[in-house]
Design a protein around this motif. Structure first.
Motif, mmCIF file in Angstrom:
data_model
loop_
_atom_site.group_PDB
_atom_site.id
_atom_site.type_symbol
_atom_site.label_atom_id
_atom_site.label_comp_id
_atom_site.label_asym_id
_atom_site.label_seq_id
_atom_site.Cartn_x
_atom_site.Cartn_y
_atom_site.Cartn_z
ATOM 1 N N ARG A 120 -11.337 -36.907 -105.418
ATOM 2 C CA ARG A 120 -11.006 -38.282 -105.023
ATOM 3 C C ARG A 120 -9.521 -38.592 -105.133
ATOM 4 N NH1 ARG A 120 -15.643 -39.162 -108.160
ATOM 5 N NH2 ARG A 120 -14.402 -40.027 -109.865
ATOM 6 N N GLY A 121 -8.783 -37.835 -105.947
ATOM 7 C CA GLY A 121 -7.357 -38.104 -106.118
ATOM 8 C C GLY A 121 -6.793 -37.305 -107.272
ATOM 9 N N GLY A 122 -5.529 -37.589 -107.598
ATOM 10 C CA GLY A 122 -4.868 -36.917 -108.700
ATOM 11 C C GLY A 122 -4.728 -37.855 -109.886
ATOM 12 N N TYR A 123 -4.600 -37.268 -111.088
ATOM 13 C CA TYR A 123 -4.553 -38.055 -112.319
ATOM 14 C C TYR A 123 -3.459 -37.499 -113.231
ATOM 15 C CZ TYR A 123 -9.198 -39.022 -110.472
ATOM 16 O OH TYR A 123 -10.249 -39.350 -109.638
ATOM 17 N N VAL A 124 -2.704 -38.407 -113.854
ATOM 18 C CA VAL A 124 -1.635 -38.022 -114.777
ATOM 19 C C VAL A 124 -1.698 -38.904 -116.020
ATOM 20 C CG1 VAL A 124 -0.079 -37.198 -112.946
ATOM 21 C CG2 VAL A 124 0.037 -39.600 -113.685
ATOM 22 N N GLU A 125 -1.177 -38.364 -117.117
ATOM 23 C CA GLU A 125 -0.972 -39.167 -118.320
ATOM 24 C C GLU A 125 0.462 -39.670 -118.382
ATOM 25 O OE1 GLU A 125 -3.962 -37.087 -121.603
ATOM 26 O OE2 GLU A 125 -1.851 -36.534 -121.558
ATOM 27 N N ARG A 126 1.410 -38.785 -118.029
ATOM 28 C CA ARG A 126 2.824 -39.148 -118.120
ATOM 29 C C ARG A 126 3.160 -40.249 -117.128
ATOM 30 N NH1 ARG A 126 7.016 -34.195 -119.055
ATOM 31 N NH2 ARG A 126 8.397 -35.952 -118.599
ATOM 32 N N GLY A 127 3.969 -41.202 -117.571
ATOM 33 C CA GLY A 127 4.340 -42.303 -116.694
ATOM 34 C C GLY A 127 5.834 -42.444 -116.506
ATOM 35 N N ASP A 128 6.622 -41.443 -116.965
ATOM 36 C CA ASP A 128 8.070 -41.535 -116.815
ATOM 37 C C ASP A 128 8.478 -41.253 -115.371
ATOM 38 O OD1 ASP A 128 7.124 -38.848 -117.879
ATOM 39 O OD2 ASP A 128 9.093 -38.302 -117.084
ATOM 40 N N LEU A 129 9.527 -41.908 -114.937
ATOM 41 C CA LEU A 129 9.934 -41.817 -113.537
ATOM 42 C C LEU A 129 10.319 -40.405 -113.095
ATOM 43 C CD1 LEU A 129 11.893 -45.143 -112.909
ATOM 44 C CD2 LEU A 129 9.653 -44.464 -112.027
ATOM 45 N N PRO A 130 11.038 -39.608 -113.919
ATOM 46 C CA PRO A 130 11.373 -38.258 -113.446
ATOM 47 C C PRO A 130 10.140 -37.438 -113.072
ATOM 48 C CG PRO A 130 12.738 -38.826 -115.322
ATOM 49 C CD PRO A 130 11.718 -39.920 -115.196
ATOM 50 N N PHE A 131 9.090 -37.521 -113.874
ATOM 51 C CA PHE A 131 7.874 -36.776 -113.556
ATOM 52 C C PHE A 131 7.138 -37.403 -112.374
ATOM 53 C CE2 PHE A 131 3.205 -36.307 -114.368
ATOM 54 C CZ PHE A 131 3.114 -35.003 -113.922
ATOM 55 N N LEU A 132 7.018 -38.721 -112.352
ATOM 56 C CA LEU A 132 6.309 -39.374 -111.249
ATOM 57 C C LEU A 132 7.022 -39.179 -109.924
ATOM 58 C CD1 LEU A 132 5.108 -42.713 -112.896
ATOM 59 C CD2 LEU A 132 3.789 -40.617 -112.461
ATOM 60 N N ASP A 133 8.368 -39.141 -109.957
ATOM 61 C CA ASP A 133 9.115 -38.889 -108.724
ATOM 62 C C ASP A 133 8.745 -37.539 -108.127
ATOM 63 O OD1 ASP A 133 10.402 -41.307 -108.759
ATOM 64 O OD2 ASP A 133 12.267 -40.546 -109.625
ATOM 65 N N GLU A 134 8.570 -36.534 -108.973
ATOM 66 C CA GLU A 134 8.180 -35.213 -108.488
ATOM 67 C C GLU A 134 6.718 -35.192 -108.051
ATOM 68 O OE1 GLU A 134 10.174 -32.792 -107.899
ATOM 69 O OE2 GLU A 134 11.928 -33.771 -108.766
ATOM 70 N N SER A 135 5.855 -35.799 -108.817
ATOM 71 C CA SER A 135 4.422 -35.789 -108.508
ATOM 72 C C SER A 135 4.116 -36.567 -107.236
ATOM 73 C CB SER A 135 3.622 -36.373 -109.680
ATOM 74 O OG SER A 135 3.850 -35.648 -110.858
ATOM 75 N N ASP A 136 4.809 -37.686 -107.054
ATOM 76 C CA ASP A 136 4.538 -38.532 -105.890
ATOM 77 C C ASP A 136 4.834 -37.835 -104.568
ATOM 78 O OD1 ASP A 136 3.667 -40.620 -107.436
ATOM 79 O OD2 ASP A 136 5.549 -41.748 -107.379
ATOM 80 N N LYS A 137 5.680 -36.807 -104.591
ATOM 81 C CA LYS A 137 5.987 -36.069 -103.364
ATOM 82 C C LYS A 137 4.742 -35.360 -102.825
ATOM 83 C CE LYS A 137 10.695 -34.866 -104.893
ATOM 84 N NZ LYS A 137 11.578 -33.737 -105.254
#
Length: 277
Positions: A120-137
């Protein structure tokens, strides 16, 4: 292998499969403008085009939103194949093993981010922008949760982002899982853990069977280690110039780099009936 290395004969192309990041996509992650007219030509000639990526299906679908019909997808490094609007999971990840990997990431001592990739989708625990910027790609549908161990979804794979060196992290912290799952370095900073026997090549062969297409009618483009098995599924396999050395060694032909729109150059030549040189 030269940067543009074409077959001596004109292939009877019926299926074109391309990796995305580092291969078809430009350096800023976009589909090259020159690709769209070639896609129109392929569709007119009954040639199926398939994006094949470690990216989430929803992210791939968004990349090709301007052509909503007629494209099949190999997503999540072969874990999910979408054809004629129907999704088929090649395999799902063992939940008990997923728990062990989550714990290993937490205890690694490295700067790692983990994406649990579900149907259904992806899931993360980390919410810091550097990681989310990479994951959101790569993950258009991405939910932040308090505890990855509580995710309620069928798991396709686990994707780990290492801010330093994915190959080093894979060797140091995840090699011990290799007897229980596939551990694939899918980019300089990404490691994918998947069920045994799952890869992009499986996805290509599933679509070949579905479409009645042979390896001799298949063209494949790749750049990184998660593309190795996919190259073996096609007689006409191309490595872009910026590819990992193992990909360049495995592919039968060469293409200019993604920054030079190498996939576009090769497809234009093949569709126009041009041979080597």
């Amino acid at each position: 292998m030269t940067d543009l290395d074409l077959p001596d004969i004109q292939p009877d192309v019926r299926l074109v499969v391309s990796d995305m990041d580092g291969t078809l996509l430009t350096e800023d992650g976009a589909v090259p403008d020159g690709f769209w007219p070639l896609l129109d030509t392929m569709r007119q000639r009954g040639i199926h085009f398939v994006p094949a990526s470690g990216r989430q299906f929803h992210t791939l679908e968004n990349l090709f939103a301007r052509v909503p019909q007629g494209i099949s997808y190999i997503a999540e490094n072969g874990n999910l194949v979408v054809h004629d609007g129907l999704s088929r999971a090649s395999s799902t990840f063992d939940p008990a093993l997923a728990r062990d990997v989550v714990v290993a990431v937490r205890e690694s001592g490295r700067d790692l981010g983990l994406v649990v990739c579900g149907v259904r989708g992806g899931y993360v625990e980390r919410g810091d922008l550097p990681f989310l910027d990479e994951s959101d790609k790569y993950y258009l549908r991405l939910d932040q949760v308090d505890d990855l161990l509580s995710v309620d979804d069928e798991i396709l794979k686990l994707a780990i982002y290492d801010f330093d060196d994915a190959a080093a992290a894979a060797h140091a912290h995840f090699e011990s899982f290799a007897d229980r799952c596939r551990v694939v370095v899918s980019g300089p900073n990404w490691i994918d853990l998947m069920s045994p026997g799952v890869d992009k090549g499986i996805g290509v062969r599933m679509l070949q069977d579905e479409l009645g297409v042979t390896a001799a009618q298949t063209v494949v483009f790749g750049d990184y280690l998660n593309d190795l098995e996919m190259l073996d599924a096609a007689d006409w396999s191309f490595a872009v110039a910026n590819a990992h050395p193992a990909i360049r060694a495995r592919a039968r032909y060469g293409a200019p780099s993604n920054a030079e729109e190498g996939v576009v150059q090769v497809l234009r030549a093949l569709l126009n009936g041009h041979g080597r040189g």
